[in-house]
Motif scaffolding. Structure first.
Motif, short mmCIF file in Angstrom:
data_model
loop_
_atom_site.label_atom_id
_atom_site.label_comp_id
_atom_site.label_asym_id
_atom_site.label_seq_id
_atom_site.Cartn_x
_atom_site.Cartn_y
_atom_site.Cartn_z
N HIS A 253 2.19 -2.32 3.08
CA HIS A 253 1.91 -1.18 2.20
C HIS A 253 2.46 -1.45 0.80
O HIS A 253 1.75 -1.26 -0.20
CB HIS A 253 2.54 0.09 2.78
CG HIS A 253 2.50 1.26 1.85
ND1 HIS A 253 1.35 1.99 1.63
CD2 HIS A 253 3.45 1.81 1.05
CE1 HIS A 253 1.60 2.95 0.74
NE2 HIS A 253 2.87 2.85 0.38
N LEU A 254 3.71 -1.90 0.71
CA LEU A 254 4.32 -2.18 -0.59
C LEU A 254 3.57 -3.30 -1.31
O LEU A 254 3.34 -3.23 -2.53
CB LEU A 254 5.79 -2.53 -0.43
CG LEU A 254 6.69 -1.40 0.07
CD1 LEU A 254 8.11 -1.91 0.30
CD2 LEU A 254 6.67 -0.22 -0.89
N GLY A 255 3.15 -4.32 -0.58
CA GLY A 255 2.37 -5.40 -1.17
C GLY A 255 1.04 -4.90 -1.71
O GLY A 255 0.61 -5.30 -2.80
N LYS A 256 0.40 -4.01 -0.98
CA LYS A 256 -0.87 -3.43 -1.42
C LYS A 256 -0.67 -2.58 -2.68
O LYS A 256 -1.49 -2.64 -3.61
CB LYS A 256 -1.47 -2.58 -0.29
CG LYS A 256 -2.84 -2.07 -0.57
CD LYS A 256 -3.86 -3.19 -0.54
CE LYS A 256 -5.26 -2.63 -0.53
NZ LYS A 256 -6.25 -3.69 -0.59
N MET A 257 0.41 -1.83 -2.73
CA MET A 257 0.70 -1.02 -3.92
C MET A 257 0.87 -1.92 -5.15
O MET A 257 0.39 -1.61 -6.24
CB MET A 257 1.97 -0.17 -3.74
CG MET A 257 1.90 0.90 -2.67
SD MET A 257 0.66 2.19 -3.00
CE MET A 257 -0.75 1.57 -2.09
N TYR A 258 1.52 -3.07 -4.96
CA TYR A 258 1.71 -4.03 -6.04
C TYR A 258 0.38 -4.65 -6.45
O TYR A 258 0.04 -4.71 -7.63
CB TYR A 258 2.71 -5.11 -5.61
CG TYR A 258 3.02 -6.10 -6.70
CD1 TYR A 258 3.96 -5.81 -7.69
CD2 TYR A 258 2.35 -7.32 -6.77
CE1 TYR A 258 4.23 -6.71 -8.70
CE2 TYR A 258 2.61 -8.22 -7.78
CZ TYR A 258 3.55 -7.91 -8.74
OH TYR A 258 3.81 -8.80 -9.75
N GLU A 259 -0.40 -5.09 -5.47
CA GLU A 259 -1.70 -5.71 -5.74
C GLU A 259 -2.63 -4.78 -6.51
O GLU A 259 -3.37 -5.22 -7.39
CB GLU A 259 -2.39 -6.13 -4.44
CG GLU A 259 -1.78 -7.31 -3.75
CD GLU A 259 -2.40 -7.54 -2.37
OE1 GLU A 259 -3.53 -7.06 -2.11
OE2 GLU A 259 -1.74 -8.21 -1.55
N LEU A 260 -2.61 -3.51 -6.17
CA LEU A 260 -3.49 -2.54 -6.82
C LEU A 260 -2.97 -2.08 -8.17
O LEU A 260 -3.64 -1.34 -8.88
CB LEU A 260 -3.69 -1.32 -5.91
CG LEU A 260 -4.47 -1.59 -4.62
CD1 LEU A 260 -4.46 -0.37 -3.71
CD2 LEU A 260 -5.91 -2.01 -4.95
N GLY A 261 -1.76 -2.50 -8.54
CA GLY A 261 -1.19 -2.13 -9.82
C GLY A 261 -0.49 -0.78 -9.82
O GLY A 261 -0.10 -0.28 -10.87
N TYR A 262 -0.30 -0.17 -8.65
CA TYR A 262 0.37 1.12 -8.55
C TYR A 262 1.89 1.00 -8.58
O TYR A 262 2.58 1.92 -8.98
CB TYR A 262 -0.05 1.87 -7.29
CG TYR A 262 -1.51 2.25 -7.25
CD1 TYR A 262 -2.15 2.75 -8.37
CD2 TYR A 262 -2.24 2.12 -6.08
CE1 TYR A 262 -3.49 3.11 -8.33
CE2 TYR A 262 -3.58 2.47 -6.02
CZ TYR A 262 -4.20 2.97 -7.15
OH TYR A 262 -5.52 3.32 -7.10
N ALA A 263 2.40 -0.11 -8.09
CA ALA A 263 3.85 -0.33 -8.05
C ALA A 263 4.16 -1.63 -8.77
O ALA A 263 3.44 -2.63 -8.61
CB ALA A 263 4.34 -0.40 -6.61
N ASP A 264 5.21 -1.61 -9.58
CA ASP A 264 5.59 -2.80 -10.33
C ASP A 264 6.64 -3.63 -9.62
O ASP A 264 6.69 -4.85 -9.79
CB ASP A 264 6.07 -2.44 -11.73
CG ASP A 264 4.91 -2.10 -12.65
OD1 ASP A 264 3.74 -2.33 -12.27
OD2 ASP A 264 5.17 -1.61 -13.75
N ILE A 265 7.50 -3.01 -8.85
CA ILE A 265 8.53 -3.75 -8.12
C ILE A 265 9.07 -2.88 -7.00
O ILE A 265 9.11 -1.65 -7.12
CB ILE A 265 9.65 -4.24 -9.06
CG1 ILE A 265 10.52 -5.27 -8.39
CG2 ILE A 265 10.45 -3.07 -9.61
CD1 ILE A 265 11.37 -6.07 -9.35
N SER A 266 9.47 -3.52 -5.92
CA SER A 266 10.08 -2.84 -4.77
C SER A 266 11.17 -3.73 -4.22
O SER A 266 11.10 -4.95 -4.36
CB SER A 266 9.06 -2.61 -3.64
OG SER A 266 8.03 -1.77 -4.05
#
Length: 171
Positions: free
Chosen positions: A104-117
């Motif tokens: 999920h966190l990887g997908k958020m990053y790939e989609l540009g929704y999350a910058d870092i986790s």
């Protein structure tokens, strides 16, 4: 220990994908999904500001007294991932949830929704954070609560608005 190592490897892999080239009075626009990275070009602060405002982001700019450069500030949202009330999953189920959580966190990053986790290095109540690069608190909260660990009750989310300079890399 294996889970912590896996999380750190994922974070390092995600971090190594960021481009850190800088020029005076420009920042690199990295708000598009990863599949469009090749088409991203350097833009002026004014262009980036106009685009962000058009997309509903909260922004402001100021002149840095030392460099005389314009610094663009953007509102992001930090999601604190806190220990949840349901932690009685067996090891196999907990491992499956951890894999789904990382996906999920990887997908958020790939989609540009999350910058870092990333997780915290202690065993405290706050387990980790994600910085969401979205225009509204409601969107950040919705994305954070879609995490399989949150849905299972193993984690709970607390989201706060946070301001940072647009385009400044971590060091």
């Amino acid at each position: 220990m294996k889970r912590i190592t896996l999380v750190l490897v994922v974070i390092c892999a995600l971090m190594s994908c960021k481009n850190e080239d800088k020029e005076v009075n420009t920042v690199e626009a990295i708000d598009e999904p990863a599949e469009n990275i090749e088409t991203i070009k350097e833009q002026s602060i004014a262009e980036i500001k106009a685009k962000l405002v058009d997309e509903g982001f909260q922004v402001f700019d100021y002149i840095d007294e030392k460099t005389k450069d314009t610094t663009l500030m953007q509102q992001y949202f930090i999601a604190f991932l806190k220990r949840g009330p349901i932690r009685n999953q067996n090891e196999e189920e907990a491992n499956k949830l951890q894999s789904a959580h990382l996906a999920h966190l990887g997908k958020m990053y790939e989609l540009g929704y999350a910058d870092i986790s990333g997780p915290f290095g202690d065993d405290g109540e706050i387990r980790g954070i994600t910085i969401y690069n979205v225009p509204t608190l409601q969107m950040a909260d919705s994305l954070a609560n879609a995490d399989p660990m949150v849905k299972a009750g193993r984690l709970v989310i607390e989201v706060h608005p946070w301001w940072a300079a647009k385009g400044f890399p971590l060091r």
